[in-house]
Design an enzyme around this catalytic site. Structure first.
Site, mmCIF file in Angstrom:
data_model
loop_
_atom_site.group_PDB
_atom_site.id
_atom_site.type_symbol
_atom_site.label_atom_id
_atom_site.label_comp_id
_atom_site.label_asym_id
_atom_site.label_seq_id
_atom_site.Cartn_x
_atom_site.Cartn_y
_atom_site.Cartn_z
ATOM 1 N N ALA A 29 4.291 -6.651 11.198
ATOM 2 C CA ALA A 29 3.693 -5.477 10.804
ATOM 3 C C ALA A 29 2.137 -5.372 10.691
ATOM 4 C CB ALA A 29 4.585 -5.339 9.390
ATOM 5 N N ASP A 88 4.476 -0.032 5.042
ATOM 6 C CA ASP A 88 3.590 1.204 5.019
ATOM 7 C C ASP A 88 3.280 1.719 3.877
ATOM 8 O OD1 ASP A 88 4.018 0.104 7.698
ATOM 9 O OD2 ASP A 88 5.475 1.442 8.040
ATOM 10 N N HIS A 139 -1.209 -4.313 8.183
ATOM 11 C CA HIS A 139 -1.936 -3.485 6.822
ATOM 12 C C HIS A 139 -3.139 -2.924 7.203
ATOM 13 C CE1 HIS A 139 0.081 -6.561 3.814
ATOM 14 N NE2 HIS A 139 0.851 -5.781 4.583
ATOM 15 N N THR A 194 1.142 -1.848 13.988
ATOM 16 C CA THR A 194 1.279 -2.880 15.124
ATOM 17 C C THR A 194 1.882 -2.372 16.157
ATOM 18 O OG1 THR A 194 1.703 -4.631 13.259
ATOM 19 C CG2 THR A 194 2.505 -5.106 15.414
HETATM 20 P P1 GDP Z 1 0.624 -1.244 4.546
HETATM 21 O O1 GDP Z 1 1.286 -2.133 5.548
HETATM 22 O O2 GDP Z 1 1.307 -1.383 3.241
HETATM 23 O O3 GDP Z 1 -0.737 -2.107 4.218
HETATM 24 O O4 GDP Z 1 0.321 0.204 5.003
HETATM 25 P P2 GDP Z 1 -0.114 0.708 6.481
HETATM 26 O O5 GDP Z 1 -1.681 0.045 6.743
HETATM 27 O O6 GDP Z 1 0.991 0.129 7.520
HETATM 28 O O7 GDP Z 1 0.216 2.178 6.303
HETATM 29 C C1 GDP Z 1 -0.650 2.895 5.310
HETATM 30 C C2 GDP Z 1 -1.284 3.811 6.095
HETATM 31 O O8 GDP Z 1 -2.057 4.839 5.050
HETATM 32 C C3 GDP Z 1 -2.751 3.489 6.721
HETATM 33 O O9 GDP Z 1 -3.039 4.199 7.711
HETATM 34 C C4 GDP Z 1 -3.741 3.441 5.700
HETATM 35 O O10 GDP Z 1 -4.956 3.504 5.999
HETATM 36 C C5 GDP Z 1 -3.252 4.887 5.081
HETATM 37 N N1 GDP Z 1 -3.748 4.939 3.260
HETATM 38 C C6 GDP Z 1 -3.618 3.795 2.423
HETATM 39 N N2 GDP Z 1 -3.620 4.679 1.247
HETATM 40 C C7 GDP Z 1 -4.107 6.047 1.773
HETATM 41 C C8 GDP Z 1 -4.474 7.103 0.584
HETATM 42 O O11 GDP Z 1 -4.298 7.151 -0.355
HETATM 43 N N3 GDP Z 1 -4.556 8.224 1.497
HETATM 44 C C9 GDP Z 1 -4.333 8.407 2.795
HETATM 45 N N4 GDP Z 1 -4.674 9.526 3.475
HETATM 46 N N5 GDP Z 1 -4.019 7.481 3.606
HETATM 47 C C10 GDP Z 1 -3.985 6.237 3.076
#
Ligand code: GDP
Length: 429
Positions: free
Chosen positions: A39, A13, A41, A302
């Protein structure tokens, strides 16, 4: 012949989906090499907000080929549903290829995941119940089913008979449930095989040919370094290796081609499920960070489960970068910390009265207490900023701290969930 890996340095995440979506625009092929639909993204771009579970994050670019390598756990109905939902929401039909060697998540993997979590009761691991642990167990017990087996009914029947022999004994005597009939599984798989056939190919050859043609390939990891079964927080890892090193195996490419390893590092910590989490912020302060984090709070993409929240953990992150072999860091969610006057960062652990900067074995991790340093907050919005020089000095110092502590150059800073909310930098230059 260069491949870039985008992998997590923490517990997952970290924002890998956003970074992959950003970098996929310059790529020809994006490959998922491990994990399944357990999981998510999150990607936010011109088409809207999407939670990708099984599809690689290059699916929003028309010219990108998206590959599921042999190391991935393929849930066929979930794959088809996710692809259809994308197209229904206006995304052009993505280019998708699935390895002919990929193994299939079977209905009983999901059933056993549920039954086992139920049996473990308060000792459960917090599985997403997508069948991933039973799937990988079967794979290494040599009881799995490769997608190509669906097109050879005799072989499939033999494979399933071998698998069900022990499973039906467990169902009846351990879980006290009705046994599974092979016919019902075969009927389901015969339907699934029609759906998946158009995507199956020899992706190993495809990737090797692409490398010979100097195509640009991204390999995209799921979850993070600390969830790796060998190097992570055992027994709370995921069931497949989350490391860039495994990308060579799970995708089917020569290891020496992976030249650039982008470790995605979160500006604070978050973690889903059970296990030690040294810098956890409990109570009201954790709730505030959870609400402010990510694009709409820190809840599983998820499962929707609230994520556990914590301060940036330098010890765990340095270790995560090291085992990933990080050549650069993409630091995400920096904007989220803008509400804080002071920010704790963990610079060491104290274990049995001794201080250490080395990430310990799991048994000792349970006893670790964080040693914090306080950094000054910047107390303002930074999502609109696109140049490093325009960041408040306190935010620059925070980024510099991450670079200095880990020893890995921070090349990207994500200042918001949207594709364009990104700063490209080179502090060391
Ligand atoms: P992943 O599995 O590594 O792709 O991560 P996730 O999507 O599960 O969780 C990352 C969360 O952080 C999501 O809600 C994204 O939209 C959000 N996100 C990613 N980069 C940033 C950021 O730079 N700032 C903010 N506020 N949210 C972000």
């Amino acid at each position: 012949m260069a491949v870039t890996a985008i992998v997590g340095a923490n517990w997952g995440d970290e924002g890998k989906g956003k970074i992959t979506d950003y970098l996929a625009g310059e790529s020809d092929i994006v490959v998922r090499f491990q994990g399944g639909n357990n999981a998510g993204h999150t990607v936010i771009n011109d088409y809207g907000k999407f939670a990708l579970h099984l599809l690689p994050s290059g699916v929003f670019y028309k010219n990108v080929i998206n590959v599921l390598g042999p190391g991935v756990a393929l849930n066929i109905p979930a794959f088809i549903k996710e692809k259809n939902e994308l197209v229904e929401r206006g995304v052009p039909e993505p280019g998708l290829k699935i390895s002919e060697r990929i193994q299939v998540v079977l209905p009983f993997h999901i059933l056993f995941d549920e039954l086992e979590e139920e049996r473990l009761a308060d000792k459960k691991f917090g599985s997403t119940k997508s069948g991933i642990a039973p799937f990988y167990s079967d794979k290494f017990l040599k009881l799995g089913v490769q997608v190509s087996d669906l097109f050879d009914k005799d072989r499939l029947t033999e494979r399933l008979q071998a698998s069900l022999a022990a499973k039906n004994v467990l169902l009846e005597h351990l879980y006290e449930k009705p046994s599974i009939s092979i016919d019902s599984i075969i009927a389901t798989l015969m339907r699934d095989k029609e759906l998946i056939q158009p995507y199956i190919s020899d992706t190993t050859k495809l990737l090797h040919d692409a490398l010979l043609e100097n195509k640009c390939i991204l390999v995209e990891g799921q979850l993070g370094a600390l969830r790796d079964p060998d190097h992570g927080i055992y027994p709370y890892p995921t069931s497949s290796s989350t490391l860039a090193g495994y990308a060579a195996v799970g995708a089917g490419i020569p290891p020496y081609c992976i030249k650039r390893i982008v470790a995605v590092v979160k500006s604070y910590s978050s973690c889903v499920g059970a296990g030690p989490f040294v810098t956890e912020i409990e109570g009201e302060n954790g709730d505030i960070l959870r609400k402010k984090g990510g694009d709409a709070g820190e809840y599983g993409a998820t499962t929707g489960r609230p994520r556990r929240m914590g301060w940036f953990d330098g010890v765990a992150t340095s270790y995560g970068c090291r085992i990933q072999g990080a050549t650069e860091i993409a630091l995400t969610n920096l904007d989220v910390l803008g509400y804080l006057e002071e920010i704790n960062v963990c610079i060491a652990y104290e274990i049995d009265g001794k201080k250490t900067e080395d990430f310990p074995i799991p048994g000792k991790l349970e006893k670790a207490k964080p040693v914090y340093k306080k950094l000054t907050g910047w107390e303002c919005e930074i999502s609109h900023i696109r140049n490093f020089k325009d960041l408040p000095n306190e935010a620059k110092a925070y980024v510099q701290f991450v670079e200095d502590y880990t020893g890995i150059p921070v090349k990207w800073i994500s200042v918001g969930p949207k594709r364009e909310e990104m700063i490209k930098i080179n502090l060391g230059a």
